[in-house]
Design an enzyme around this catalytic site. Structure first.
Site, mmCIF file in Angstrom:
data_model
loop_
_atom_site.group_PDB
_atom_site.id
_atom_site.type_symbol
_atom_site.label_atom_id
_atom_site.label_comp_id
_atom_site.label_asym_id
_atom_site.label_seq_id
_atom_site.Cartn_x
_atom_site.Cartn_y
_atom_site.Cartn_z
ATOM 1 N N GLU A 1 -13.764 1.798 4.983
ATOM 2 C CA GLU A 1 -12.567 1.827 5.824
ATOM 3 C C GLU A 1 -12.585 0.667 6.827
ATOM 4 O O GLU A 1 -11.560 0.033 7.077
ATOM 5 C CB GLU A 1 -12.481 3.197 6.516
ATOM 6 N N LYS B 1 -9.751 -2.225 7.020
ATOM 7 C CA LYS B 1 -9.026 -2.521 8.272
ATOM 8 C C LYS B 1 -9.108 -4.012 8.575
ATOM 9 O O LYS B 1 -8.117 -4.642 8.903
ATOM 10 C CB LYS B 1 -9.596 -1.749 9.466
ATOM 11 N N HIS C 1 -29.114 -5.160 -5.049
ATOM 12 C CA HIS C 1 -28.604 -5.201 -6.426
ATOM 13 C C HIS C 1 -27.489 -6.228 -6.587
ATOM 14 O O HIS C 1 -26.756 -6.192 -7.568
ATOM 15 C CB HIS C 1 -28.142 -3.798 -6.833
ATOM 16 N N CYS D 1 10.907 -1.245 2.032
ATOM 17 C CA CYS D 1 12.363 -1.260 2.152
ATOM 18 C C CYS D 1 12.794 -0.131 3.077
ATOM 19 O O CYS D 1 12.185 0.934 3.102
ATOM 20 C CB CYS D 1 13.086 -1.115 0.833
ATOM 21 N N ARG E 1 7.758 -0.269 8.014
ATOM 22 C CA ARG E 1 7.611 0.027 6.588
ATOM 23 C C ARG E 1 7.247 -1.221 5.785
ATOM 24 O O ARG E 1 6.803 -1.111 4.639
ATOM 25 C CB ARG E 1 8.917 0.625 6.042
ATOM 26 N N TRP F 1 11.573 -5.409 1.069
ATOM 27 C CA TRP F 1 10.212 -5.835 0.760
ATOM 28 C C TRP F 1 10.263 -6.320 -0.681
ATOM 29 O O TRP F 1 10.523 -5.536 -1.598
ATOM 30 C CB TRP F 1 9.264 -4.652 0.913
ATOM 31 N N GLU G 1 -7.147 -6.214 6.101
ATOM 32 C CA GLU G 1 -5.721 -5.916 6.174
ATOM 33 C C GLU G 1 -5.023 -6.630 7.335
ATOM 34 O O GLU G 1 -3.946 -7.186 7.174
ATOM 35 C CB GLU G 1 -5.617 -4.392 6.358
ATOM 36 N N ASN H 1 16.517 1.214 -2.076
ATOM 37 C CA ASN H 1 15.059 1.267 -1.908
ATOM 38 C C ASN H 1 14.501 1.869 -3.190
ATOM 39 O O ASN H 1 14.972 2.921 -3.619
ATOM 40 C CB ASN H 1 14.739 2.152 -0.682
ATOM 41 N N GLY H 2 13.516 1.210 -3.813
ATOM 42 C CA GLY H 2 12.939 1.742 -5.054
ATOM 43 C C GLY H 2 12.931 0.667 -6.130
ATOM 44 O O GLY H 2 13.128 -0.520 -5.833
ATOM 45 N N LYS I 1 4.110 -0.293 4.977
ATOM 46 C CA LYS I 1 3.487 0.918 5.501
ATOM 47 C C LYS I 1 3.451 2.004 4.435
ATOM 48 O O LYS I 1 2.441 2.648 4.221
ATOM 49 C CB LYS I 1 4.275 1.410 6.722
HETATM 50 C C1 AGP Z 1 -4.259 1.618 5.340
HETATM 51 O O1 AGP Z 1 -4.482 0.947 6.504
HETATM 52 C C2 AGP Z 1 -3.210 1.183 4.477
HETATM 53 N N1 AGP Z 1 -2.133 0.564 5.059
HETATM 54 C C3 AGP Z 1 -3.052 1.831 3.123
HETATM 55 O O2 AGP Z 1 -4.267 1.679 2.467
HETATM 56 C C4 AGP Z 1 -2.604 3.301 3.061
HETATM 57 O O3 AGP Z 1 -3.610 4.133 3.543
HETATM 58 C C5 AGP Z 1 -2.235 3.638 1.596
HETATM 59 O O4 AGP Z 1 -1.153 2.852 1.202
HETATM 60 C C6 AGP Z 1 -1.919 5.102 1.396
HETATM 61 O O5 AGP Z 1 -0.825 5.505 2.159
HETATM 62 P P1 AGP Z 1 -0.502 7.037 2.376
HETATM 63 O O6 AGP Z 1 -1.612 7.619 3.169
HETATM 64 O O7 AGP Z 1 0.808 7.049 3.133
HETATM 65 O O8 AGP Z 1 -0.376 7.662 1.038
#
Ligand code: AGP
Length: 607
Positions: free
Chosen positions: A480, A484, A503, A2, A27, A72, A487, A96-97, A602
């Site tokens: 990671e 990526k 395993h 949001c 965001r 959102w 995502e 927002n929240g 975001k």
């Molecule tokens: C990573 O690509 C993400 N979009 C997500 O995992 C992100 O790292 C996570 O939400 C934590 O965010 P922050 O670093 O702003 O706390």
């Protein structure tokens, strides 16, 4: 998650609201809307989808006061009737929240005759303000008394067509700042939305309520005490949040990593020795008797923490635990007042990380350090020590430059803790600092591999699944890489420490399963090679990222790309770069919305 923009100015503010919302698109959102104080009352425009659609729907609108929002979806589907602003009587509100007591408010307000037209928690705020205005006609006073009844997290902005020219905003838990301009005053969820009109920003604290008009701003606490908040002159340049020559923010941010690292590491200058003070004035004293390090973070930030664990235990000889923040906050754990609690976050507003930090403090663990990219964020303000990564604004939902700059900061932490404990020889200290200083150049060289990586991405972009393997400090890098890829390309990806293959996950390997391996020339390479044989023997196609000096060679079904330099303990910072590029190019082939992947935001400011 949001985004809010609000404006009260001497001229038409509709384009300011729209441009502001565009800057907040990163965001994450699925609908957008605005409400304007027009001659005949409140004019509201809402649209599902992109801000561009709202812009078309609002073309021709004009006003001097208004509020706008990107939503959102949490309570209620992404639909026009759930989009903000919500209107009740003469007022409109954006939020927002999450309001946790919205159901009881809804029951109470329904009993008073209010008819709800959305499934949102926000609509209860709108009706509650309208109901309160009946006994307390001043908008500021009415919003204040409503805020006292809200349980949960909020940043809100409210207008009332009976009280033209005024906007009342308040925050508790969700970010909100004011922008002081020449022609008017503004509010937004982050500074990037307001750079178009001002650089003078005032960060509101939790429990603040403020009134904006075109010529004035006043801030009070919810108990009525007036407060002054400092004005920060934002160092963000408008260019820092523009795409420039790049197709996507993610691509721009991947290529900004040499500069982001150089800026983050500027703090060590040309020195041959490192000082604890880079983490804050009290760092030397506070770190003196630390006997354990607990890292709290989510998503990509948790992967930087996991990588750092290898460095901290190896270089400093201090035990380190990494916990996913959303788990730690609800787990019964054994508190240790001597441990250093490190909260890692790009945004500094991630609800779970912030709550985990507060939980750790509530257990009497007060040695806290924030590693964060946003200096004024809640996580920084609530921590005793801080290290601000200087990655610059990260707009793409997929975190890239925030990750590598976090890693640089965490390596510095390992060095500082090691030095404090007498575990770091002056020769090693100087050598590590030299390696850090060379990192921007080393990263730049890795980025030149992009064309070959793009060819790889085309080969497996039509696959449904992918497996990432790594060992030791490169296992979190494999995690990671998998995060990526899933995502932004929506390809299902999992990561394993390569020794775990037999395993269970080996059962998944067949000719349709690309296996991406992070294979630096380190002490585990020979073990990793055996693991790769196991994959190849089952028909799995291997994509191996090796170092310049390793003996891995390409063969049928085994593709090998060599990174230009072998980088020792800091190698995870180089090895994540090709994985970022691989995901980016796979997403390009698949045609996904790279910077705003579906269902994601975001900054995850709600639980
Ligand atoms: C990573 O690509 C993400 N979009 C997500 O995992 C992100 O790292 C996570 O939400 C934590 O965010 P922050 O670093 O702003 O706390």
């Amino acid at each position: 998650m949001c985004g809010i923009v609000a404006a009260a100015a001497g001229s038409n503010i509709v384009s300011v609201l729209i441009e502001g919302l565009k800057k907040l698109e990163y965001r994450g959102y699925d609908s957008a809307g605005l409400a304007l104080l027009a001659a005949g009352g409140i004019e509201r425009v809402r649209a599902v989808g992109r801000v561009a659609e709202l812009q078309t729907a609002a073309s021709g609108c004009s006003a001097h006061t208004g509020i706008a929002h990107t939503r959102w979806a949490t309570h209620g589907a992404p639909a026009e009737h759930n989009a903000h602003p919500h209107v009740s009587g003469s007022i409109a509100v954006v939020h927002n929240g999450i309001i946790e007591n919205y159901e009881s408010l809804r029951t109470e307000l329904s009993a008073q005759g209010y008819v709800f037209t959305s499934e949102t928690d926000t609509e209860s705020i709108a009706h509650l303000i309208d109901a309160t205005l009946k006994g307390e006609p001043d908008l500021f006073a009415a919003v204040r008394s409503v805020c006292r009844r809200l349980v949960g997290a909020y940043a809100i902005a409210v207008i009332d067509h009976q009280q033209p020219g005024r906007i009342v905003v308040a925050r508790e838990g969700s970010p909100l700042l004011l922008g002081l301009g020449e022609d008017g005053n503004y509010a937004a969820s982050d500074a990037s939305a307001l750079l178009q009109v001002t650089r003078n920003m005032v960060y509101l604290e939790n429990g603040d309520i403020a009134e904006l008009t075109a010529s004035q701003v006043r801030i009070e606490r919810l108990d009525g005490t007036p407060v002054e908040r400092p004005v920060h002159v934002s160092e963000l340049s408008a260019a820092a949040v523009e795409l420039g020559e790049f197709r996507h923010y993610m691509q721009k941010e991947i290529f900004e990593q040499p500069e982001a690292l150089a800026n983050t590491l500027e703090i060590i200058g040309g020195a041959h020795s490192i000082q604890a003070g880079i983490f804050g004035a009290q760092a030397a004293q506070l770190l003196a008797d630390v006997d354990h390090i607990l890292i709290l973070a989510c998503g990509t930030s948790s992967h930087s923490g996991m990588t750092a664990r290898y460095w901290i235990e190896r270089i400093a000889g201090v035990a380190c635990t990494v916990e996913i923040a959303s788990e730690y906050r609800y787990r019964v754990s054994v508190p240790n007042p001597r441990q250093l609690v490190v909260a890692i976050s790009q945004s500094g507003e991630t609800a779970d990380t912030l709550a985990a930090l507060r939980h750790a403090k509530a257990l009497g663990q007060n040695k806290t350090l924030a590693i964060c990219n946003v200096p004024e964020s809640a996580i920084v303000r609530e921590s005793m020590l801080r290290f601000i990564t200087r990655a610059g604004p990260e707009i793409g939902v997929a975190s890239t430059k925030a990750f590598t700059t976090q890693l640089a900061a965490l390596f510095l932490l390992a060095l500082v803790v090691a030095k404090q404990r007498g575990q770091l020889s002056p020769v090693d200290e100087a050598a590590y600092l030299d390696q850090l200083r060379h990192l921007p150049v080393a990263v730049h060289k890795v980025l030149t591999l992009e064309p070959e990586i793009a060819i790889w991405a085309r080969r497996f972009a039509d696959k449904k699944h992918a497996l990432f393997l790594g060992r030791g400090r490169h296992y979190p890098i494999a995690l990671e890489g998998a995060l990526k890829l899933k995502e932004i390309s929506y390809i299902h990806a999992e990561a394993y420490p390569a020794g775990e293959l037999k395993h269970g996950p080996l059962a998944l390997v067949d000719t349709d399963m690309p296996v991406i391996s992070v294979a630096p020339n380190d002490e585990l390479l020979e073990k990793l090679k055996s693991n790769l044989q196991e994959v190849r023997a089952r028909g799995g196609e291997l994509y191996v990222f090796a170092d310049a000096d390793s003996e891995l060679t390409a063969s049928d079904g085994v593709h090998v790309l060599r990174l230009p330099e072998h980088y020792g303990l800091l190698s995870p910072i180089l090895h994540v770069i090709p994985l970022q590029l691989l995901s980016y190019h796979a997403a390009l082939v698949k045609g996904t919305d790279v910077d705003k992947p579906r269902n994601l935001a975001k900054s995850v400011t709600v639980e």
